[in-house]
Structure formats: structure tokens, C-alpha cells
Write an enzyme that holds these catalytic residues in place. Structure first.
Site, short mmCIF file in Angstrom:
data_model
loop_
_atom_site.label_atom_id
_atom_site.label_comp_id
_atom_site.label_asym_id
_atom_site.label_seq_id
_atom_site.Cartn_x
_atom_site.Cartn_y
_atom_site.Cartn_z
N GLU A 1 0.85 -1.20 0.00
CA GLU A 1 0.00 0.00 0.00
C GLU A 1 0.88 1.24 0.00
O GLU A 1 1.54 1.55 0.99
CB GLU A 1 -0.91 -0.01 1.23
N LYS B 1 -11.23 -1.17 6.96
CA LYS B 1 -10.03 -0.87 7.73
C LYS B 1 -10.51 -0.23 9.02
O LYS B 1 -11.32 0.70 8.98
CB LYS B 1 -9.19 0.12 6.90
N THR C 1 -4.35 6.22 1.86
CA THR C 1 -4.63 7.65 2.12
C THR C 1 -5.44 8.27 0.98
O THR C 1 -5.20 9.40 0.56
CB THR C 1 -3.33 8.45 2.37
N ARG D 1 0.53 10.36 -0.02
CA ARG D 1 0.87 11.48 0.87
C ARG D 1 2.03 12.29 0.34
O ARG D 1 2.42 13.27 0.95
CB ARG D 1 1.27 10.95 2.26
C1 3PG Z 1 -1.08 5.37 8.60
O1 3PG Z 1 -2.03 5.84 8.03
O2 3PG Z 1 0.00 5.96 8.75
C2 3PG Z 1 -1.26 3.99 9.06
O3 3PG Z 1 -2.38 3.91 9.84
C3 3PG Z 1 -0.07 3.41 9.69
O4 3PG Z 1 -0.05 3.69 11.02
P1 3PG Z 1 1.23 3.27 11.84
O5 3PG Z 1 2.33 4.21 11.39
O6 3PG Z 1 0.84 3.50 13.27
O7 3PG Z 1 1.54 1.83 11.52
#
Ligand code: 3PG
Length: 209
Positions: free
Chosen positions: A41, A129, A69, A45
Site C-alpha cells: 500500500e 479498515k 490515504t 501522501r
Molecule cells: C497510517 O495511516 O500511517 C497507518 O495507519 C499506519 O499507522 P502506523 O504508522 O501507526 O503503523
């Protein structure tokens, strides 16, 4: 088109990847694949995200690369055009539901409360999720959601690491977990692909019960 339930059952962990430099995409994907992790994934971002998706899709056909995201309806079509095979969103809105129905990409939408789970289920999504999972209540929250929504499968993400992942994976309503610990920014920056491969190998060996 990829089935989201099948995607969640492919491996115990989906790495949440933040790519700052598209040059990192191929060695990172190679390391994760070598460690047995093939669902990737790449979060939308950074400006490099879609170039990274395109590079991975072209060079590593054995990878199942998607985007995370996703917050805007147009993200689905542009990600599909780049070669993504699935999309993950932190939450669900009417415009995202409408875009998902257009069918560019299968969507794993985020939910955090019982109301959001119900709204997502009413919109036709039964694989969700849980985000942010640890902050939403973690294991206890998933147990409580399981009692009232036995037909909903979760990929909890947010605040999970290699130590806590097995407890999540032991829950009957958890198919896999997501997390960024497989692609730590410091290892990416250092280009330490060997260390990432080791993390991936340890992670892909985590058992689901
Ligand atoms: C995110 O969107 O950054 C994910 O939820 C990952 O979260 P984490 O960095 O706590 O694994």
C-alpha cells in the site's frame, strides 16, 4: 477486479508505505517481495506516490500494489491509471462511495465507530479498515464490533507493530493488519534494503489463527 476479501487474506500484514523519492520504490518493493510480502500500500501522501506505484506495477508484476490515504473521489481513477490494483481510505464519504461504484478500483474504506461501520455496510462494504485502530480501542474495540457486526471483516491499522500484531491477528474478525513498521523512514532513507527484507520475512511468518 481484485476482490478485497481475497486481498486481505493474502498475507498477515499490509505495509503502509510513504515514499519520498520514487527511486526508492523498486528496491523497497524488491526487499518486501523477497521477504514474502506482496501486497503493498503506497500512500498518496507524497508527490512521488503515483510514480512509485507505476514503477512497481511495471517492474514487479508479482506484487499487488495499491494506494492508501485516498481522501478524494478522483484519487481512485488516477491511481488506477498509474497501475494501482486496490485503494484504501482512512474514512468513507458519500463522494468516495459514488467514486467506488464507478469501479475504477476496489476500495477498502476506513471506519472508526459503530455508526461508521454501519454506514459502510449499508453502502455495501463488509471488509473495512479499522482506523486508527489502537487509538480507537484496539483489541477490545474489535471484540465489541465483532459481537454486533459478525459479518464485517477488519484490517486494523494505526498504532500496530510487530509485537502487537499477533494479538490482533488472533481475533476472528481480523483478516490482516496494516502498519508502517515494515518500511521505516530511516531504513528507506539509508537504503537499508537488507534490513527491510528481514522485517518483511519476520512479518510474513506471523501466524493467523
Ligand atoms: C497510517 O495511516 O500511517 C497507518 O495507519 C499506519 O499507522 P502506523 O504508522 O501507526 O503503523
Amino acid at each position: 477486479m481484485l476482490d478485497i476479501e481475497a486481498l486481505l487474506n493474502d498475507g498477515p500484514v499490509i505495509p503502509v508505505i510513504v515514499i519520498q523519492d520514487a527511486e526508492q520504490a523498486l528496491p523497497l518493493a524488491r526487499a518486501l517481495l523477497a521477504g514474502g510480502v506482496r501486497v503493498l500500500e503506497v500512500t498518496l501522501r507524497t508527490p512521488a506516490a503515483l510514480d512509485a506505484v507505476a514503477a512497481i506495477a511495471a517492474e514487479h508484476p508479482q506484487a499487488i500494489v495499491g494506494v492508501g490515504t485516498v481522501t478524494r473521489p478522483e484519487d481512485l481513477a488516477r491511481s488506477a491509471a498509474a497501475g494501482a490494483q486496490f485503494a484504501v481510505s482512512p474514512a468513507l464519504t458519500r463522494s468516495l462511495v459514488a467514486a467506488a461504484r464507478e469501479g475504477a478500483l476496489p476500495l477498502l474504506p476506513g471506519a472508526m465507530t459503530p455508526s461508521e461501520v454501519l454506514q459502510a455496510r449499508e453502502a455495501g462494504f463488509t471488509a473495512l479498515k479499522l482506523f486508527p485502530a489502537a487509538q480507537a480501542g484496539g483489541i477490545g474495540m474489535l471484540r465489541a464490533l465483532g459481537s454486533v457486526f459478525p459479518d464485517v471483516t477488519f484490517c486494523p491499522t494505526g498504532g500496530i507493530d510487530a509485537v502487537s500484531a499477533p494479538d490482533y491477528l488472533a481475533l476472528p474478525n481480523v483478516a490482516c493488519v496494516g502498519g508502517s513498521w515494515l518500511a521505516p523512514p530511516a531504513l528507506l532513507k539509508a537504503g537499508d534494503w537488507g534490513a527491510i527484507e528481514k522485517l518483511a520475512r519476520a512479518t510474513s511468518a506471523l501466524a493467523r489463527t
